[in-house]
Write an enzyme that holds these catalytic residues in place. Structure first.
Site, mmCIF file in Angstrom:
data_model
loop_
_atom_site.group_PDB
_atom_site.id
_atom_site.type_symbol
_atom_site.label_atom_id
_atom_site.label_comp_id
_atom_site.label_asym_id
_atom_site.label_seq_id
_atom_site.Cartn_x
_atom_site.Cartn_y
_atom_site.Cartn_z
ATOM 1 C CG ASP A 166 -44.142 9.699 -21.810
ATOM 2 O OD1 ASP A 166 -45.426 9.378 -21.883
ATOM 3 O OD2 ASP A 166 -43.326 8.879 -21.686
ATOM 4 C CG HIS A 204 -48.428 10.388 -25.801
ATOM 5 N ND1 HIS A 204 -48.722 11.103 -24.532
ATOM 6 C CD2 HIS A 204 -47.304 9.284 -25.299
ATOM 7 C CE1 HIS A 204 -47.602 10.739 -23.730
ATOM 8 N NE2 HIS A 204 -47.098 9.704 -24.082
#
Length: 327
Positions: free
Chosen positions: A125, A291
């Site tokens: 991320d 994610h």
């Protein structure tokens, strides 16, 4: 259903089961850089490997794989500036203190302070965006780069779609002028962090109770403001840097990209196509996660990282009709 753990190479240490102690075996220190004070966890021996977390997490997002990686590498896991127990400097009128370049400089200085001039880096991320900028700005010092569940910022912001925008609303909400997003988010921080981590089709079960408690602890008004500064910098200075470098600079070292087949990255982008203009030496594939791959499927992330960072060519996984995977 028990999830099998796969070992591609006989010499790879097995993945340790994670317990209640986060980052077991790691020692901590604070390293002052030219712009921040960085909380750093460190363990192991061997080639240096820097692990950079994402938003809204801290370095403990690596707790399921870092102790195992430390059996083969010297693992350095900091909190990015603005996050966790690192300092949260003022962003400045243009938010420059929270660009990926500024965060990258922190981590270059951290590694230099620890005696590592050249090293490999893995990021998830926001941490992967920091790793991307470090590889462009310091090509002589970065040996290998692995990124989890992102495509480059330039590609994201020049290929915005309705589907991605609905899932990644926070990019533009948190980039709004202060203190608008800060006031709304800080009205109920516990609700916010649990909502943010509860990804579609995945849920909160992938997070250990100890890790979740740490993310809740670190979700403070000061961190929320710093994260908003991070996103404000992204849509202004970071995008401008990437626009200037696009088609001019590339990453000279090997790059590994892993993304979740059930994440907003996997649903709305073709990651290898997005990375190819930036990374001539590129490999990667989807894995059956959302994610947060290192917390969802640490077995897959650990084995692939070990192969890649030891110089072996990592092997992709295949998923069968029941959702099981095999090398």
């Amino acid at each position: 259903m028990d999830i099998p753990l796969f070992e591609h190479h006989a010499s790879m240490p097995p993945l340790r089961p994670h317990g209640r102690l986060l980052m077991e075996g790691f020692t901590y220190r604070t390293i002052r850089t030219s712009g921040a004070e960085i909380n750093v966890a460190m363990a192991g021996n061997g080639p240096p490997l820097l692990l950079l977390h994402g938003n809204p997490l801290t370095h403990v997002s690596w707790h399921k794989i870092a102790p195992s990686l430390a059996e083969s590498f010297t693992v350095v896991a900091p909190d990015l500036r603005g996050y966790g127990d690192s300092s949260k400097p003022d962003g400045g009128s243009d938010h420059e203190a929270y660009t990926f370049r500024s965060m990258g400089q922190d981590n270059m200085e951290v590694m230099a302070a620890l005696g590592f001039e050249c090293f490999s880096v893995a990021g998830h991320d926001r941490g992967a965006r920091v790793a991307f900028r470090m590889a462009l700005d310091y090509p002589e010092r970065i040996e290998r780069v692995a990124v989890l569940d992102i495509v480059p910022t330039h590609h994201v912001l020049t290929n915005v779609t309705l589907g991605w925008g609905l899932e990644a609303y926070h990019w533009f909400f948190m980039a709004q002028k202060a203190p608008f997003p800060e006031r709304l988010i800080c009205a109920d921080l516990d609700y916010y962090i649990r909502y943010k981590l509860n990804k579609k089709g995945v849920g909160l079960e992938i997070f250990s109770p100890e890790a979740m408690a740490e993310y809740v602890r670190c979700t403070t008004p000061e961190q929320i403001h710093a994260v908003c500064e991070d996103y404000r910098a992204t849509v202004t200075l970071d995008l401008a840097m990437d626009q200037a470098d696009f088609g001019v600079k590339t990453i000279g070292c090997p790059v590994l990209v892993l993304w979740g087949s059930n994440s907003h990255c996997g649903r709305h982008f073709k990651p290898l196509d997005a990375w190819s203009p930036w990374a001539p030496d590129l490999r990667g594939w989807a894995i059956p996660t959302g994610h947060y791959p290192a917390e969802h499927r640490p077995d897959l992330v650990y084995s692939t990282f070990w192969e890649f960072f030891t110089g072996s060519e990592p092997l992709p996984f295949r998923e069968d009709a029941d959702g099981a995977v095999a090398p």
